[in-house]
Scaffold this active site. Structure first.
Site, PDB file in Angstrom:
ATOM      1  N   ARG A 106       0.814  -1.208   0.000  1.00 58.38           N
ATOM      2  CA  ARG A 106       0.000   0.000   0.000  1.00 58.38           C
ATOM      3  C   ARG A 106       0.854   1.268   0.000  1.00 58.38           C
ATOM      4  O   ARG A 106       0.561   2.220  -0.720  1.00 58.38           O
ATOM      5  CB  ARG A 106      -0.945   0.012   1.199  1.00 58.38           C
ATOM      6  CG  ARG A 106      -1.936   1.162   1.242  1.00 58.38           C
ATOM      7  CD  ARG A 106      -3.021   1.002   0.193  1.00 58.38           C
ATOM      8  NE  ARG A 106      -2.701   1.637  -1.081  1.00 58.38           N
ATOM      9  CZ  ARG A 106      -3.205   1.264  -2.241  1.00 58.38           C
ATOM     10  NH1 ARG A 106      -4.029   0.235  -2.317  1.00 58.38           N
ATOM     11  NH2 ARG A 106      -2.883   1.903  -3.352  1.00 58.38           N
ATOM     12  N   LYS A 141       1.676  25.238  -2.432  1.00 56.37           N
ATOM     13  CA  LYS A 141       0.478  24.510  -2.020  1.00 56.37           C
ATOM     14  C   LYS A 141       0.695  23.021  -2.298  1.00 56.37           C
ATOM     15  O   LYS A 141       0.355  22.501  -3.356  1.00 56.37           O
ATOM     16  CB  LYS A 141      -0.752  25.047  -2.743  1.00 56.37           C
ATOM     17  CG  LYS A 141      -1.093  26.479  -2.333  1.00 56.37           C
ATOM     18  CD  LYS A 141      -2.294  27.008  -3.079  1.00 56.37           C
ATOM     19  CE  LYS A 141      -2.590  28.452  -2.678  1.00 56.37           C
ATOM     20  NZ  LYS A 141      -3.712  29.035  -3.426  1.00 56.37           N
ATOM     21  N   LYS A 173       4.204  39.663  -1.422  1.00 56.30           N
ATOM     22  CA  LYS A 173       2.791  39.565  -1.765  1.00 56.30           C
ATOM     23  C   LYS A 173       2.026  40.791  -1.284  1.00 56.30           C
ATOM     24  O   LYS A 173       2.602  41.694  -0.671  1.00 56.30           O
ATOM     25  CB  LYS A 173       2.223  38.262  -1.183  1.00 56.30           C
ATOM     26  CG  LYS A 173       2.904  37.012  -1.767  1.00 56.30           C
ATOM     27  CD  LYS A 173       2.386  35.745  -1.172  1.00 56.30           C
ATOM     28  CE  LYS A 173       0.994  35.405  -1.670  1.00 56.30           C
ATOM     29  NZ  LYS A 173       0.977  35.084  -3.110  1.00 56.30           N
ATOM     30  N   GLU A 203       4.358  40.621  -6.177  1.00 57.26           N
ATOM     31  CA  GLU A 203       3.009  40.396  -6.684  1.00 57.26           C
ATOM     32  C   GLU A 203       2.293  41.731  -6.853  1.00 57.26           C
ATOM     33  O   GLU A 203       2.338  42.583  -5.963  1.00 57.26           O
ATOM     34  CB  GLU A 203       2.240  39.523  -5.695  1.00 57.26           C
ATOM     35  CG  GLU A 203       0.775  39.310  -6.035  1.00 57.26           C
ATOM     36  CD  GLU A 203       0.047  38.543  -4.941  1.00 57.26           C
ATOM     37  OE1 GLU A 203       0.299  37.332  -4.812  1.00 57.26           O
ATOM     38  OE2 GLU A 203      -0.739  39.165  -4.204  1.00 57.26           O
ATOM     39  N   ASP A 224      -1.270  39.018 -10.600  1.00 52.86           N
ATOM     40  CA  ASP A 224      -2.257  38.224  -9.885  1.00 52.86           C
ATOM     41  C   ASP A 224      -3.673  38.487 -10.384  1.00 52.86           C
ATOM     42  O   ASP A 224      -4.139  39.630 -10.414  1.00 52.86           O
ATOM     43  CB  ASP A 224      -2.181  38.531  -8.390  1.00 52.86           C
ATOM     44  CG  ASP A 224      -3.027  37.585  -7.558  1.00 52.86           C
ATOM     45  OD1 ASP A 224      -3.054  36.382  -7.880  1.00 52.86           O
ATOM     46  OD2 ASP A 224      -3.656  38.046  -6.587  1.00 52.86           O
TER      47      ASP A 224
END
Length: 301
Positions: A106, A141, A173, A203, A224
């Site tokens: 597995r 992510k 950001k 960004e 963005d």
């Protein structure tokens, strides 16, 4: 254009990741189903077969799963990471103590199916934009603990890697801009702090911010949530800022790289790439990739 070598993974990293997965699965008492139903003298032969088209990733993690459970299991890889396979293709053969093969099955399959799914899905995105200069790139992510191997699978699928963590590149950001006092101030503060080998990306949400960023000369600008029309305009602004003709824009050295992000999926990436941006980042290739269907089939005499 030089064809890049296939990526590699550190054996030390593989060992730690696979060992943690085996400990989670085997728990305190081991595989009690197998121990209860199969005698220790039993041996088995099995093949891990792909049941659909895909790009393979994770062979060495599968190898480590069987080896860590029992070094007596003979593991033979029939394909390599990065290979494209058709349904029914045998990927791996294992032979040895039956208990060990079933106990490792597995974990080996989980890594193979998950990473091959990412490589396969990334390849679909890369194919959509192959006629442009843009490259699809992953983000931060990723599943906790699996970032390095997931980014490895992205590269096998023809994508490129964004930063691996908060410590290897500066990405300013919107929240950094808001707190620091503006685009220009944030970029200059970052340059004063960073070493000369650390890249700086900022960004921006609109073209006014982009113009302000261009004046401060970051290494890259992340556009963005801009639609194709705004992205085309951003490409033109970048070209004009560098004093570049359309014919030499793609090969220019030292210009600001443009990255598009937001609302990127398999249906939108082609239109985004055709605007002329350099990179298109999306979490879809890691967070939304379906697993590749791979099964372990025991050969019965």
């Amino acid at each position: 254009m030089i064809e890049p070598f296939r990526p590699v993974l550190s054996p030390l990293m593989i060992e730690d990741i696979v060992k943690a997965a085996l400990l989670e699965d085997l728990g305190r008492a081991g595989d009690i189903t197998t121990y209860a139903t199969i005698g220790p003298e039993k041996t088995a032969k099995a093949a891990l077969n792909s049941r659909e088209d895909g790009v393979i990733a994770g062979i060495e993690l599968a190898r480590a799963a069987f080896r860590l459970v029992d070094p007596a299991v003979v593991f033979t890889a029939l394909v390599s990471d990065g290979d494209r396979v058709a349904p029914g293709t045998p990927l791996i053969r294992v032979e040895g103590p039956a208990r060990s093969i079933l106990s490792a099955e597995r974990v080996a399959l989980n890594f193979l199916m998950h990473l091959s799914g990412i490589a396969t899905y990334t390849a679909r995105f890369a194919t959509e934009i192959a006629h442009t200069r843009a490259r699809v790139t992953c983000t931060r992510k990723t599943l906790p603990g699996l970032r390095a191997v997931e980014k490895y699978a992205v590269r096998l699928g023809g994508g490129s890697n964004h930063r691996f963590g908060l410590d290897d590149a500066i990405l300013i950001k919107d929240n950094h801009i808001a707190v620091s006092g503006g685009v220009d101030r944030a970029i200059h503060a970052a340059r004063a702090y960073a070493g000369h080998l650390v890249k700086i990306e900022v960004e921006v949400d609109n073209l006014d911010q982009m113009r302000e960023a261009l004046a401060a000369r970051p290494d890259a600008i992340l556009l963005d949530n801009m639609g194709p029309e705004l992205l085309r305009e951003a490409v033109e602004i970048n070209r004009a800022h560098g004093g570049l003709a359309e014919t030499d824009y793609a090969a220019a050295v030292g210009r600001v790289a443009l990255e598009a992000s937001g609302n990127v999926n398999i249906h939108t990436i082609r239109a985004i790439a055709e605007t002329g941006v350099d990179y298109i980042s999306t979490s879809k290739i890691t967070m939304a990739a379906p697993t590749l269907d791979i099964g372990l089939d025991v050969e019965i005499d």
